[in-house]
Motif scaffolding. Structure first.
Motif, PDB file in Angstrom:
ATOM      1  N   GLY A  31      48.246   0.279 -24.014  1.00  0.00           N
ATOM      2  CA  GLY A  31      47.476  -0.851 -23.503  1.00  0.00           C
ATOM      3  C   GLY A  31      46.103  -0.951 -24.132  1.00  0.00           C
ATOM      4  O   GLY A  31      45.644  -2.047 -24.486  1.00  0.00           O
ATOM      5  N   VAL A  32      45.432   0.178 -24.289  1.00  0.00           N
ATOM      6  CA  VAL A  32      44.109   0.156 -24.922  1.00  0.00           C
ATOM      7  C   VAL A  32      44.238  -0.213 -26.393  1.00  0.00           C
ATOM      8  O   VAL A  32      43.457  -1.035 -26.914  1.00  0.00           O
ATOM      9  N   ARG A  33      45.230   0.354 -27.070  1.00  0.00           N
ATOM     10  CA  ARG A  33      45.423   0.054 -28.487  1.00  0.00           C
ATOM     11  C   ARG A  33      45.747  -1.419 -28.727  1.00  0.00           C
ATOM     12  O   ARG A  33      45.460  -1.965 -29.809  1.00  0.00           O
ATOM     13  N   ALA A  34      46.336  -2.072 -27.732  1.00  0.00           N
ATOM     14  CA  ALA A  34      46.715  -3.479 -27.882  1.00  0.00           C
ATOM     15  C   ALA A  34      45.541  -4.432 -27.687  1.00  0.00           C
ATOM     16  O   ALA A  34      45.632  -5.621 -28.018  1.00  0.00           O
ATOM     17  N   LEU A  35      44.437  -3.935 -27.157  1.00  0.00           N
ATOM     18  CA  LEU A  35      43.276  -4.795 -26.939  1.00  0.00           C
ATOM     19  C   LEU A  35      42.643  -5.169 -28.275  1.00  0.00           C
ATOM     20  O   LEU A  35      42.577  -4.354 -29.191  1.00  0.00           O
ATOM     21  N   PRO A  36      42.159  -6.411 -28.383  1.00  0.00           N
ATOM     22  CA  PRO A  36      41.534  -6.815 -29.653  1.00  0.00           C
ATOM     23  C   PRO A  36      40.227  -6.069 -29.890  1.00  0.00           C
ATOM     24  O   PRO A  36      39.346  -6.035 -29.041  1.00  0.00           O
ATOM     25  N   SER A  37      40.126  -5.465 -31.062  1.00  0.00           N
ATOM     26  CA  SER A  37      38.922  -4.744 -31.464  1.00  0.00           C
ATOM     27  C   SER A  37      38.440  -5.343 -32.774  1.00  0.00           C
ATOM     28  O   SER A  37      39.212  -5.465 -33.728  1.00  0.00           O
ATOM     29  N   ASP A  38      37.177  -5.755 -32.816  1.00  0.00           N
ATOM     30  CA  ASP A  38      36.651  -6.401 -34.018  1.00  0.00           C
ATOM     31  C   ASP A  38      35.190  -6.031 -34.205  1.00  0.00           C
ATOM     32  O   ASP A  38      34.639  -5.215 -33.458  1.00  0.00           O
ATOM     33  N   LYS A  39      34.547  -6.637 -35.185  1.00  0.00           N
ATOM     34  CA  LYS A  39      33.163  -6.288 -35.513  1.00  0.00           C
ATOM     35  C   LYS A  39      32.199  -6.655 -34.395  1.00  0.00           C
ATOM     36  O   LYS A  39      31.111  -6.076 -34.295  1.00  0.00           O
ATOM     37  N   ASP A  40      32.576  -7.597 -33.548  1.00  0.00           N
ATOM     38  CA  ASP A  40      31.704  -7.994 -32.445  1.00  0.00           C
ATOM     39  C   ASP A  40      31.828  -7.073 -31.237  1.00  0.00           C
ATOM     40  O   ASP A  40      30.856  -6.874 -30.499  1.00  0.00           O
ATOM     41  N   GLU A  97      33.924  -3.392 -30.548  1.00  0.00           N
ATOM     42  CA  GLU A  97      34.869  -2.346 -30.916  1.00  0.00           C
ATOM     43  C   GLU A  97      35.429  -1.689 -29.656  1.00  0.00           C
ATOM     44  O   GLU A  97      34.694  -1.433 -28.703  1.00  0.00           O
ATOM     45  N   VAL A  98      36.732  -1.425 -29.651  1.00  0.00           N
ATOM     46  CA  VAL A  98      37.418  -0.810 -28.515  1.00  0.00           C
ATOM     47  C   VAL A  98      37.925   0.568 -28.928  1.00  0.00           C
ATOM     48  O   VAL A  98      38.531   0.720 -30.005  1.00  0.00           O
ATOM     49  N   TYR A  99      37.680   1.557 -28.063  1.00  0.00           N
ATOM     50  CA  TYR A  99      38.073   2.929 -28.373  1.00  0.00           C
ATOM     51  C   TYR A  99      38.919   3.517 -27.257  1.00  0.00           C
ATOM     52  O   TYR A  99      38.741   3.186 -26.076  1.00  0.00           O
ATOM     53  N   LEU A 100      39.819   4.390 -27.664  1.00  0.00           N
ATOM     54  CA  LEU A 100      40.751   5.040 -26.741  1.00  0.00           C
ATOM     55  C   LEU A 100      40.309   6.477 -26.483  1.00  0.00           C
ATOM     56  O   LEU A 100      40.251   7.291 -27.408  1.00  0.00           O
ATOM     57  N   GLY A 101      40.008   6.773 -25.238  1.00  0.00           N
ATOM     58  CA  GLY A 101      39.642   8.123 -24.857  1.00  0.00           C
ATOM     59  C   GLY A 101      40.379   8.572 -23.613  1.00  0.00           C
ATOM     60  O   GLY A 101      41.145   7.806 -23.009  1.00  0.00           O
ATOM     61  N   LEU A 102      40.166   9.805 -23.228  1.00  0.00           N
ATOM     62  CA  LEU A 102      40.677  10.364 -21.981  1.00  0.00           C
ATOM     63  C   LEU A 102      39.605  11.252 -21.378  1.00  0.00           C
ATOM     64  O   LEU A 102      38.895  11.954 -22.120  1.00  0.00           O
ATOM     65  N   GLU A 103      39.492  11.241 -20.063  1.00  0.00           N
ATOM     66  CA  GLU A 103      38.670  12.223 -19.374  1.00  0.00           C
ATOM     67  C   GLU A 103      39.607  13.333 -18.918  1.00  0.00           C
ATOM     68  O   GLU A 103      40.482  13.110 -18.079  1.00  0.00           O
ATOM     69  N   ILE A 104      39.429  14.507 -19.496  1.00  0.00           N
ATOM     70  CA  ILE A 104      40.373  15.597 -19.316  1.00  0.00           C
ATOM     71  C   ILE A 104      39.728  16.732 -18.533  1.00  0.00           C
ATOM     72  O   ILE A 104      38.666  17.229 -18.901  1.00  0.00           O
ATOM     73  N   ASP A 105      40.386  17.135 -17.462  1.00  0.00           N
ATOM     74  CA  ASP A 105      39.867  18.213 -16.632  1.00  0.00           C
ATOM     75  C   ASP A 105      40.147  19.575 -17.233  1.00  0.00           C
ATOM     76  O   ASP A 105      41.154  19.777 -17.921  1.00  0.00           O
ATOM     77  N   TYR A 106      39.251  20.500 -16.911  1.00  0.00           N
ATOM     78  CA  TYR A 106      39.458  21.894 -17.276  1.00  0.00           C
ATOM     79  C   TYR A 106      39.952  22.652 -16.055  1.00  0.00           C
ATOM     80  O   TYR A 106      39.262  22.743 -15.037  1.00  0.00           O
ATOM     81  N   LEU A 107      41.185  23.144 -16.151  1.00  0.00           N
ATOM     82  CA  LEU A 107      41.775  23.991 -15.124  1.00  0.00           C
ATOM     83  C   LEU A 107      42.127  25.303 -15.800  1.00  0.00           C
ATOM     84  O   LEU A 107      43.026  25.339 -16.642  1.00  0.00           O
ATOM     85  N   PRO A 108      41.426  26.376 -15.499  1.00  0.00           N
ATOM     86  CA  PRO A 108      41.593  27.637 -16.235  1.00  0.00           C
ATOM     87  C   PRO A 108      43.052  28.066 -16.380  1.00  0.00           C
ATOM     88  O   PRO A 108      43.804  28.077 -15.400  1.00  0.00           O
ATOM     89  N   GLU A 109      43.450  28.314 -17.627  1.00  0.00           N
ATOM     90  CA  GLU A 109      44.783  28.812 -17.981  1.00  0.00           C
ATOM     91  C   GLU A 109      45.899  27.803 -17.702  1.00  0.00           C
ATOM     92  O   GLU A 109      47.075  28.145 -17.805  1.00  0.00           O
ATOM     93  N   ARG A 110      45.520  26.560 -17.370  1.00  0.00           N
ATOM     94  CA  ARG A 110      46.552  25.545 -17.126  1.00  0.00           C
ATOM     95  C   ARG A 110      46.380  24.308 -17.986  1.00  0.00           C
ATOM     96  O   ARG A 110      47.351  23.815 -18.546  1.00  0.00           O
ATOM     97  N   MET A 111      45.170  23.797 -18.103  1.00  0.00           N
ATOM     98  CA  MET A 111      44.945  22.634 -18.963  1.00  0.00           C
ATOM     99  C   MET A 111      43.467  22.514 -19.289  1.00  0.00           C
ATOM    100  O   MET A 111      42.605  23.059 -18.589  1.00  0.00           O
ATOM    101  N   GLY A 112      43.191  21.779 -20.353  1.00  0.00           N
ATOM    102  CA  GLY A 112      41.820  21.539 -20.750  1.00  0.00           C
ATOM    103  C   GLY A 112      41.763  20.604 -21.935  1.00  0.00           C
ATOM    104  O   GLY A 112      42.786  20.303 -22.563  1.00  0.00           O
TER     105      GLY A 112
END
Length: 277
Positions: free
Chosen positions: A62-71, A73-88
């Motif tokens: 969905g984010v990649r499908a959004l129009p991004s131009d010189k006026d 710019e659209v960027y794709l990110g994630l807010e990722i949690d840190y859970l020790p020894e499980r994910m980060g």
């Protein structure tokens, strides 16, 4: 004039309100140069505030499908949690998504096999603080910043989310005195670990917009300490509604200047660069 940007943006696929297109429309109408989306990455347990695993690719597409131009710019990110020894944020599994950036955050503290949120339901926070930490807010804060230090050591992300989120409920419960040496030492240790890492600290006004805090993350004294360590800085709204994408922007710029900063980090043209304040 400084560029208008925001790289901490949620939507209705996680705990935000409004579709991706609505955020983009607000950004375009308000003269933004760049808008980055950062839905909460799925967690390894059921919850009500992150993306579900089944929606992760849908979000990215969905984010990649959004129009991004010189006026705008659209960027794709994630807010990722840190859970020790499980994910980060450093987990190699995120690489396949083709993210433009990652925000690393700590939202919870693990106790007895369960993750207790520091910014979620009051009853969950109160159990963590009063029962598991016996009312010792300094010990709780030290645990929080210890996790953040571990996350920074692992790396894998460009932006550190709301560094002092542990203070979120302080306006309500008055549990934390930020003047305490132990608290300042814990914060300082994280700032020291950030130095030289290239990870960007954010001014985050999301707590004010949602009525949870009376000031931004981080507290002004932390910003001053960050400037003294020459840590890079950016301003984000942590928007959970489309109209919030530039909330408290001018006030945050003023706070940055008062802390000594004269430039902010922005992602423009696919590159991180300095933008004069």
């Amino acid at each position: 004039m400084p560029l208008k940007t925001n790289y901490h943006t949620h939507n209705d696929l996680c705990d935000g309100e409004g579709r991706l297109e609505e955020y983009l429309g607000q950004a375009r109408s308000r003269g933004f140069a760049a808008l980055g989306f950062s839905s909460h990455a799925p967690l390894p347990y059921s919850n009500e505030w992150t993306l579900e695993e089944k929606d992760l690719q849908r979000y990215c597409d969905g984010v990649r499908a959004l129009p991004s131009d010189k006026d705008l710019e659209v960027y794709l990110g994630l807010e990722i949690d840190y859970l020790p020894e499980r994910m980060g944020p450093a987990d190699a599994g995120w690489d396949a998504l083709g993210l433009d950036y990652r925000i690393g955050s700590v939202h919870s503290i693990p106790v007895d096999g369960r993750d207790y949120s520091i910014d979620g339901p009051d009853e969950e926070f109160l159990k963590l603080w009063k029962e598991y930490y016996a009312g010792d807010a300094l010990a709780l804060s030290e645990a929080y910043y210890r996790l953040m230090g571990e996350m920074i050591a692992h790396g894998g992300f460009q932006i550190l989310g709301h560094i002092d989120l542990v203070k979120k409920k302080n306006d309500t419960y008055s549990y934390l005195d930020e003047r305490e040496p132990r608290y300042r030492h814990a914060v300082g240790a994280v700032l020291d670990r950030l130095k030289g890492s290239g990870i960007i600290l954010e001014i985050n006004s999301g707590g004010i917009f949602r009525g949870a805090t009376s000031e931004v993350y981080p507290s002004p004294w932390i910003l001053t300490e960050a400037f003294e360590r020459d840590l890079p800085l950016m301003i984000n709204a942590d928007a959970h509604r489309p109209e919030a994408i530039d909330f408290h922007l001018e006030e945050s710029r003023t706070l940055a200047r008062e802390s000594g900063y004269r430039k902010l980090k922005v992602l423009i043209g696919g590159q991180w660069r300095d933008d004069p304040l």
